[in-house]
Write an enzyme that holds these catalytic residues in place. Sequence first.
Site: not given
Ligand code: NI
Length: 137
Positions: A15, A34, A40, A42, A80-81, A125
């Site tokens: 995100h 972030c 990047h 998580h 996911d992914h 997270e």
């Molecule tokens: Ni982040």
Amino acid sequence: MNVTVYRKAHFNAAHRLFVPEWDDERNAQVFGKCSNPNYHGHNYELEVGVTGPVDSTTGFVISLDVLKKIIKEEVEDPFDHKNLNVEVPEFANLIPTAEHIAIVIWNKLRTKIESHLDISITLYETPRNFVKYNGAS
Ligand code: NI
């Protein structure tokens, strides 16, 4: 007698947190790492709680097999992914903070779980940063 059953799940997703009207510097001040313009990832850990009466026939609040399938279809498969900002329609115009992700997940599960059962979401997270949402406004 109400009982809460829990199912854990996991997804990896990318995100970027940013307010489009702000420049990169201001976004970096508010969102820190972030807000990296190149996104990047998580490792999100999800805990779903379902609270309700124990069915007198099955002895279940909800079948955990059924709950597992709902979480897979509503959360793991679509998230996911994925790049949440780019690939998940719910975040096209919604900043994918942990808060918003938890609300989106709750809303998706709400449509699939019988209405007499209460739902609670805990979303990690990072191992130390997590949010909880139970549908209360
Ligand atoms: Ni982040």
